[in-house]
Design a protein around this motif. Sequence first.
Motif, mmCIF file in Angstrom:
data_model
loop_
_atom_site.group_PDB
_atom_site.id
_atom_site.type_symbol
_atom_site.label_atom_id
_atom_site.label_comp_id
_atom_site.label_asym_id
_atom_site.label_seq_id
_atom_site.Cartn_x
_atom_site.Cartn_y
_atom_site.Cartn_z
ATOM 1 N N SER A 235 0.809 -1.224 0.000
ATOM 2 C CA SER A 235 0.000 0.000 0.000
ATOM 3 C C SER A 235 0.841 1.273 0.000
ATOM 4 C CB SER A 235 -0.931 0.012 1.217
ATOM 5 O OG SER A 235 -0.181 -0.005 2.422
ATOM 6 N N PHE A 236 2.149 1.137 0.171
ATOM 7 C CA PHE A 236 3.033 2.307 0.275
ATOM 8 C C PHE A 236 2.960 3.235 -0.941
ATOM 9 C CE2 PHE A 236 7.291 4.374 0.286
ATOM 10 C CZ PHE A 236 7.155 5.054 1.484
ATOM 11 N N PRO A 237 2.925 2.712 -2.182
ATOM 12 C CA PRO A 237 2.820 3.617 -3.336
ATOM 13 C C PRO A 237 1.589 4.522 -3.282
ATOM 14 C CG PRO A 237 3.477 1.444 -4.061
ATOM 15 C CD PRO A 237 3.117 1.308 -2.617
ATOM 16 N N ILE A 238 0.481 4.012 -2.723
ATOM 17 C CA ILE A 238 -0.717 4.837 -2.603
ATOM 18 C C ILE A 238 -0.493 5.936 -1.573
ATOM 19 C CG2 ILE A 238 -3.140 4.840 -1.868
ATOM 20 C CD1 ILE A 238 -3.390 2.050 -2.969
ATOM 21 N N MET A 239 0.193 5.601 -0.482
ATOM 22 C CA MET A 239 0.426 6.551 0.590
ATOM 23 C C MET A 239 1.267 7.739 0.121
ATOM 24 S SD MET A 239 1.201 3.762 3.603
ATOM 25 C CE MET A 239 1.741 5.008 4.760
ATOM 26 N N ILE A 240 2.245 7.484 -0.728
ATOM 27 C CA ILE A 240 3.155 8.556 -1.155
ATOM 28 C C ILE A 240 2.814 9.076 -2.560
ATOM 29 C CG2 ILE A 240 5.014 7.661 0.274
ATOM 30 C CD1 ILE A 240 6.297 6.575 -2.338
ATOM 31 N N TYR A 241 1.676 8.677 -3.081
ATOM 32 C CA TYR A 241 1.280 9.043 -4.449
ATOM 33 C C TYR A 241 1.319 10.552 -4.674
ATOM 34 C CZ TYR A 241 -1.879 9.830 -8.437
ATOM 35 O OH TYR A 241 -2.427 10.255 -9.619
ATOM 36 N N SER A 242 0.608 11.305 -3.847
ATOM 37 C CA SER A 242 0.478 12.739 -4.093
ATOM 38 C C SER A 242 1.793 13.482 -3.896
ATOM 39 C CB SER A 242 -0.605 13.332 -3.184
ATOM 40 O OG SER A 242 -0.261 13.156 -1.822
ATOM 41 N N ILE A 243 2.481 13.209 -2.788
ATOM 42 C CA ILE A 243 3.717 13.959 -2.515
ATOM 43 C C ILE A 243 4.805 13.631 -3.543
ATOM 44 C CG2 ILE A 243 4.603 12.224 -0.886
ATOM 45 C CD1 ILE A 243 5.863 14.523 0.665
ATOM 46 N N THR A 244 4.837 12.390 -4.016
ATOM 47 C CA THR A 244 5.847 12.002 -5.006
ATOM 48 C C THR A 244 5.605 12.699 -6.338
ATOM 49 O OG1 THR A 244 6.137 9.826 -3.982
ATOM 50 C CG2 THR A 244 6.889 10.079 -6.250
ATOM 51 N N LEU A 245 4.371 12.642 -6.829
ATOM 52 C CA LEU A 245 4.076 13.233 -8.133
ATOM 53 C C LEU A 245 4.145 14.755 -8.095
ATOM 54 C CD1 LEU A 245 1.212 10.974 -9.548
ATOM 55 C CD2 LEU A 245 3.656 10.883 -9.973
ATOM 56 N N GLU A 246 3.654 15.359 -7.011
ATOM 57 C CA GLU A 246 3.721 16.819 -6.928
ATOM 58 C C GLU A 246 5.168 17.301 -6.864
ATOM 59 O OE1 GLU A 246 1.259 18.133 -3.726
ATOM 60 O OE2 GLU A 246 -0.610 17.732 -4.795
ATOM 61 N N SER A 247 6.029 16.530 -6.237
ATOM 62 C CA SER A 247 7.447 16.894 -6.183
ATOM 63 C C SER A 247 8.108 16.749 -7.550
ATOM 64 C CB SER A 247 8.186 16.019 -5.165
ATOM 65 O OG SER A 247 7.668 16.198 -3.861
ATOM 66 N N ILE A 248 7.740 15.697 -8.282
ATOM 67 C CA ILE A 248 8.326 15.444 -9.604
ATOM 68 C C ILE A 248 7.800 16.428 -10.643
ATOM 69 C CG2 ILE A 248 8.456 13.798 -11.516
ATOM 70 C CD1 ILE A 248 8.413 11.564 -9.427
ATOM 71 N N PHE A 249 6.485 16.664 -10.628
ATOM 72 C CA PHE A 249 5.848 17.484 -11.656
ATOM 73 C C PHE A 249 5.589 18.917 -11.195
ATOM 74 C CE2 PHE A 249 4.225 13.128 -12.851
ATOM 75 C CZ PHE A 249 5.068 12.993 -13.936
ATOM 76 N N GLU A 250 6.320 19.369 -10.167
ATOM 77 C CA GLU A 250 6.261 20.759 -9.711
ATOM 78 C C GLU A 250 4.834 21.213 -9.410
ATOM 79 O OE1 GLU A 250 8.309 23.092 -12.650
ATOM 80 O OE2 GLU A 250 10.268 22.589 -11.812
ATOM 81 N N GLY A 251 4.202 20.500 -8.483
ATOM 82 C CA GLY A 251 2.892 20.932 -8.007
ATOM 83 C C GLY A 251 1.705 20.277 -8.675
ATOM 84 N N GLN A 252 1.946 19.229 -9.440
ATOM 85 C CA GLN A 252 0.841 18.565 -10.123
ATOM 86 C C GLN A 252 0.905 17.048 -9.952
ATOM 87 O OE1 GLN A 252 1.497 20.450 -14.128
ATOM 88 N NE2 GLN A 252 -0.688 20.878 -13.987
ATOM 89 N N SER A 253 -0.238 16.466 -9.655
ATOM 90 C CA SER A 253 -0.398 15.022 -9.739
ATOM 91 C C SER A 253 -0.966 14.734 -11.122
ATOM 92 C CB SER A 253 -1.370 14.541 -8.653
ATOM 93 O OG SER A 253 -2.646 15.145 -8.849
ATOM 94 N N ILE A 254 -1.236 13.489 -11.428
ATOM 95 C CA ILE A 254 -1.828 13.169 -12.736
ATOM 96 C C ILE A 254 -3.198 13.822 -12.858
ATOM 97 C CG2 ILE A 254 -2.720 11.300 -14.194
ATOM 98 C CD1 ILE A 254 -0.508 9.520 -13.048
ATOM 99 N N GLY A 255 -3.974 13.752 -11.778
ATOM 100 C CA GLY A 255 -5.287 14.390 -11.792
ATOM 101 C C GLY A 255 -5.203 15.879 -12.019
ATOM 102 N N LYS A 256 -4.258 16.537 -11.347
ATOM 103 C CA LYS A 256 -4.097 17.984 -11.512
ATOM 104 C C LYS A 256 -3.633 18.319 -12.918
ATOM 105 C CE LYS A 256 -3.146 19.366 -6.698
ATOM 106 N NZ LYS A 256 -3.308 18.061 -6.031
ATOM 107 N N LYS A 257 -2.776 17.475 -13.506
ATOM 108 C CA LYS A 257 -2.336 17.720 -14.885
ATOM 109 C C LYS A 257 -3.514 17.664 -15.853
ATOM 110 C CE LYS A 257 2.567 16.551 -15.249
ATOM 111 N NZ LYS A 257 2.875 17.727 -16.090
ATOM 112 N N ILE A 258 -4.365 16.669 -15.668
ATOM 113 C CA ILE A 258 -5.516 16.501 -16.566
ATOM 114 C C ILE A 258 -6.496 17.663 -16.428
ATOM 115 C CG2 ILE A 258 -7.539 15.075 -17.046
ATOM 116 C CD1 ILE A 258 -5.831 12.633 -16.325
ATOM 117 N N VAL A 259 -6.750 18.074 -15.186
ATOM 118 C CA VAL A 259 -7.695 19.160 -14.940
ATOM 119 C C VAL A 259 -7.048 20.525 -15.181
ATOM 120 C CG1 VAL A 259 -9.188 20.194 -13.170
ATOM 121 C CG2 VAL A 259 -8.946 17.727 -13.281
ATOM 122 N N LYS A 260 -5.713 20.562 -15.237
ATOM 123 C CA LYS A 260 -4.944 21.774 -15.470
ATOM 124 C C LYS A 260 -5.007 22.734 -14.283
ATOM 125 C CE LYS A 260 -5.166 21.582 -20.513
ATOM 126 N NZ LYS A 260 -5.530 22.283 -21.763
#
Length: 247
Positions: A72-97
Amino acid sequence: MSELSINTTQNVKINFTAASVGERLGAYFIDLGIKISYIITIILVCFYWLNLELVLNKLDNWSVGAVLFFLSFPIMIYSITLESIFEGQSIGKKIVKIKVVKIDGYQAGFGDYLIRWFFRIIDFSTMYGLIGFIAVVTSKKSQRLGDMAAGTAVITLKNKINISHTILEEIGDAYVPTYPLVIKLSDNDMRIIKETFQRAEAKNDHDVIYRLTAKIESVAGIKNQSGNNSDFIRTVLKDYNFYTQNM
């Protein structure tokens, strides 16, 4: 949608449109769908195909807990990992812009994303997310508690004028850059630098230009080689465009 006015450390006011509740919910449910898809995949692979339950039945409770935590660890760190990589965006945020930014105008960092991640327990897990919803609806900058603690806000990127347009500089094909370390800076940094420089130059404010030069040197780790602060800033803007347009 409410207007979000950001005063930078150089006293430059930048206006953004705060992401609406609908946009934030849209990004949240897209990310939730991705997490659910991951869970379903793990169940199918580990428990139906690999028969992991047979192994778990032979383990003690602590070992079972460790295995389930690992899965379950990937789910736990999903948001912080992606926002750190994509400078403030998760996949959902990228799609919604939409995007997380600092309310001082600079790019949010890992520490900011970490604070927002910790506060997800209160914003989303307490009272079925009602606390986070109320915070976004009632706050002037459409911030949930995590945003307030981190000094961040979520903005929409659907503005008529793209937020990166103001950093563009005309450079020829034969242009030779001087400061390769400018790539340490972000689009947001460069927009602030350009707007501050243009205002200072229009007012002939050499003090602001001097302080802006010193700030660029300290943040990017470069040294003014031209001897002229205005020429240095113009070169930094062109160099940044050269490297980002040719990557």
